[in-house]
Design a protein around this motif. Structure first.
Motif, short mmCIF file in Angstrom:
data_model
loop_
_atom_site.label_atom_id
_atom_site.label_comp_id
_atom_site.label_asym_id
_atom_site.label_seq_id
_atom_site.Cartn_x
_atom_site.Cartn_y
_atom_site.Cartn_z
N HIS A 41 68.14 40.10 32.97
CA HIS A 41 67.04 40.11 34.02
C HIS A 41 65.94 40.65 33.54
CE1 HIS A 41 65.18 38.95 37.88
NE2 HIS A 41 64.72 40.20 37.92
N ALA A 42 65.97 42.11 32.80
CA ALA A 42 64.66 42.43 32.13
C ALA A 42 64.24 41.72 31.22
CB ALA A 42 65.25 44.04 31.69
N ALA A 43 65.12 41.08 30.17
CA ALA A 43 64.42 40.10 29.22
C ALA A 43 63.86 39.13 29.59
CB ALA A 43 65.59 39.87 28.13
N ARG A 44 64.39 38.44 30.87
CA ARG A 44 64.02 37.17 31.15
C ARG A 44 62.45 37.49 31.98
NH1 ARG A 44 67.23 33.94 35.52
NH2 ARG A 44 68.21 32.92 33.90
N MET A 45 62.44 38.57 32.60
CA MET A 45 61.28 38.89 33.29
C MET A 45 60.16 39.10 32.35
SD MET A 45 61.45 38.49 36.70
CE MET A 45 62.38 37.16 35.99
N ALA A 46 60.65 39.87 31.14
CA ALA A 46 59.52 40.19 29.93
C ALA A 46 59.12 38.85 29.32
CB ALA A 46 60.10 41.19 29.00
N LEU A 47 59.90 38.07 29.11
CA LEU A 47 59.64 36.66 28.28
C LEU A 47 58.93 35.91 29.13
CD1 LEU A 47 63.05 36.33 26.77
CD2 LEU A 47 60.86 36.27 25.43
N LYS A 48 59.24 35.96 30.61
CA LYS A 48 58.33 35.04 31.63
C LYS A 48 56.85 35.44 31.88
CE LYS A 48 62.03 32.51 33.70
NZ LYS A 48 62.55 32.27 35.09
N GLY A 49 56.51 36.48 31.22
CA GLY A 49 55.13 37.09 31.48
C GLY A 49 55.14 37.79 32.69
N LYS A 50 55.95 38.26 33.55
CA LYS A 50 55.95 38.73 34.89
C LYS A 50 55.46 40.08 34.90
CE LYS A 50 58.24 35.43 36.76
NZ LYS A 50 57.42 34.59 38.12
N ILE A 51 55.28 40.69 33.66
CA ILE A 51 54.57 41.98 33.58
C ILE A 51 53.36 42.08 32.81
CG2 ILE A 51 56.68 43.56 34.24
CD1 ILE A 51 56.65 44.21 31.30
N GLY A 52 52.97 40.63 32.52
CA GLY A 52 51.72 40.28 31.65
C GLY A 52 52.31 40.38 30.21
N LYS A 53 50.97 40.69 29.45
CA LYS A 53 51.16 41.00 27.92
C LYS A 53 52.01 42.23 27.62
CE LYS A 53 48.80 41.23 23.61
NZ LYS A 53 49.66 40.40 22.88
N ILE A 54 52.90 42.26 26.80
CA ILE A 54 53.44 43.61 26.60
C ILE A 54 52.87 44.14 25.37
CG2 ILE A 54 55.67 44.60 25.77
CD1 ILE A 54 57.21 42.09 27.33
N ASN A 55 52.42 45.20 25.53
CA ASN A 55 51.65 46.23 24.68
C ASN A 55 52.42 46.99 23.91
OD1 ASN A 55 49.24 44.88 24.95
ND2 ASN A 55 49.17 45.91 27.17
N GLN A 56 53.54 47.54 24.65
CA GLN A 56 54.53 48.80 24.17
C GLN A 56 55.90 48.61 24.89
OE1 GLN A 56 53.70 52.97 25.60
NE2 GLN A 56 52.43 52.87 23.72
N VAL A 57 56.93 48.84 23.98
CA VAL A 57 58.19 49.04 24.39
C VAL A 57 58.78 50.25 23.93
CG1 VAL A 57 60.50 48.20 24.39
CG2 VAL A 57 58.58 46.59 23.91
N LEU A 58 59.29 51.01 24.93
CA LEU A 58 59.92 52.39 24.60
C LEU A 58 61.47 52.46 24.46
CD1 LEU A 58 57.73 54.45 27.26
CD2 LEU A 58 57.21 53.81 25.11
#
Length: 436
Positions: A186-203
């Motif tokens: 689910h985390a990967a899907r939400m990230a790929l679908k742009g649900k948190i916008g453009k990803i600038n950083q991954v910790l």
């Protein structure tokens, strides 16, 4: 694979998976329609052999034997007492399940197991330095492979394993089981679908100390029943210490008190970078849409700054503890964030949280995915190319830290451009007559 229920031709292998067709496509697992029955009509039989039967293999055996249609036929290991434990564990689970399975055969040489025509696929849970050679041999022998993570010890080994899998039409699944977990999917899907916008950083936190250390255990006598020369295989000579192959006893029964310490040493493993990085970098790359690709630069960690990977799309992946210090992944976009770890999911917006519950099947969805892939001749949820790209992330981070300087990386050509010193770290010279 032939039995009295069906005939299966390897020529039906699908060389292009959903993951490869368009760069990234979400594969079904917990969070999609999970089949109520494993197979449409008959229970197709898949006959397994196990290679390397230490602590990890015991858990896989317990899970695989609970899948309808799976039959375990044999095991191979260089340590006699662990072969005997495998037999006893097989008998115990068979009795628990009310199975009429015949006895399991044991071998000291895995190549003897691979000669068996009545074995369709193998589970490889050996130390990392044996992964590539064993998996390549299995492909050549016409077997499908469930291979524990990390995929290989070196980058070149991974490149050669991909060739073997594809040229022999094998199904190879990597044991990166977080891909089959609802929260991580689910985390990967939400990230790929742009649900948190453009990803600038991954910790990403893989555990500490992140990087392997030189072998420093004291020399001990080699125990009876252990073929230490065969355990070393292609490695230069190392003296024995029981932490590398933890002891067990059968009467009274006492299992390993620790995980094999080979994973913590530079000569035999990659430290937490490969041990847990093979899980966490896997999810980070997935959510970034970088499966089968990777960063363009890796900057080593120092006392004042963490190990950092830079991607062509502008995102940075930063390695080290974050928030409460749990091993996991945190995607940070310009519209929110998602944090995921084992048994935990948090986000900046509750509407992003997963709502489905995991079905209780009595066995792992990840194991089922492999068996289903063997029968249907399709790529599993973690095919060899994805396992390799994840393993590369782990390894180039270790190389950058070992050299102590930033490194450019070409994810398409899989080279360090014009950096021969870094390039030399992509493999090591096999000894004792072994070749890749």
């Amino acid at each position: 694979m032939k039995n009295n229920k069906f005939t299966f031709s390897r020529r039906k292998f699908l060389g292009t998976s959903l993951l490869g067709a368009a760069g990234f496509s979400f594969l079904p697992g917990w969070s999609e329609a999970f089949p109520q029955r494993l197979f449409a009509e008959d229970i197709h039989q898949v006959r397994l052999g196990f290679i390397g039967v230490g602590r990890q293999a015991m858990g896989i055996l317990n899970g695989m034997m609970r899948i309808p249609g799976v039959e375990v036929k044999a095991c191979a290991d260089v340590y006699e007492i662990k072969r005997e434990r495998f037999k006893q564990r097989f008998d115990r689970i068979s009795k628990e399940l009310g199975s009429n399975s015949s006895k399991v055969d044991v071998y000291s040489d895995y190549k003897e197991l691979l000669k068996r025509e009545d074995i369709d696929a193998v589970v490889i849970a050996s130390p990392d330095h044996w992964h590539a050679l064993m998996a390549i041999d299995a492909c050549k022998a016409g077997k499908d492979v469930y291979l524990e993570k990390p995929l290989t010890l070196t980058i070149r080994e991974g490149q050669e394993l991909i060739k073997a899998v594809r040229s022999h039409g094998a199904v190879l699944a990597v044991g990166s089981q977080q891909r089959s977990d609802l929260n991580f999917q689910h985390a990967a899907r939400m990230a790929l679908k742009g649900k948190i916008g453009k990803i600038n950083q991954v910790l990403v936190h893989v555990g500490q100390p992140e990087h392997p250390k030189p072998y420093d255990l004291e020399e001990q006598a080699i125990p009876s029943g252990l073929d230490w020369k065969a355990w070393l295989g292609p490695l230069p000579h190392m003296h024995f210490n029981e932490q590398l192959n933890p002891p067990i006893s059968l009467d009274p029964e006492e299992n390993e008190k620790l995980w094999g310490a080979w994973r913590w040493f530079r000569e035999t493993g990659g430290g937490y970078m490969t041990d847990w990085g093979a899980h966490m970098f896997d999810i980070a790359q997935w959510g970034l849409g970088m499966d089968r690709s990777g960063p363009i630069k890796v900057i080593p960690g120092t006392e004042n700054s963490p190990l950092t990977y830079k991607y062509a799309n502008g995102a940075d992946m930063i390695v080290g503890p974050f928030d409460e210090g749990r091993q996991g992944v945190k995607f940070i976009g310009d519209k929110g964030w998602i944090k995921v770890s084992r048994g935990n999911f948090e986000s900046s917006d509750p509407s992003l949280n997963p709502t489905m519950e995991r079905p209780n099947l009595g066995y792992s969805a990840h194991y089922w995915d492999f068996i289903d892939s063997v029968i249907k001749r399709k790529d599993p949820i973690v095919p060899v190319e994805v396992g390799h790209s994840t393993c590369v992330i782990c390894t180039i981070g270790n190389i950058a830290n070992e050299l102590g300087r930033p490194l450019d990386w070409d994810p398409d050509k899989q080279t360090f451009p014009k950096d021969w010193e870094a390039q030399s770290k992509m493999h090591y010279n096999y000894e004792n007559g072994y070749t890749l």
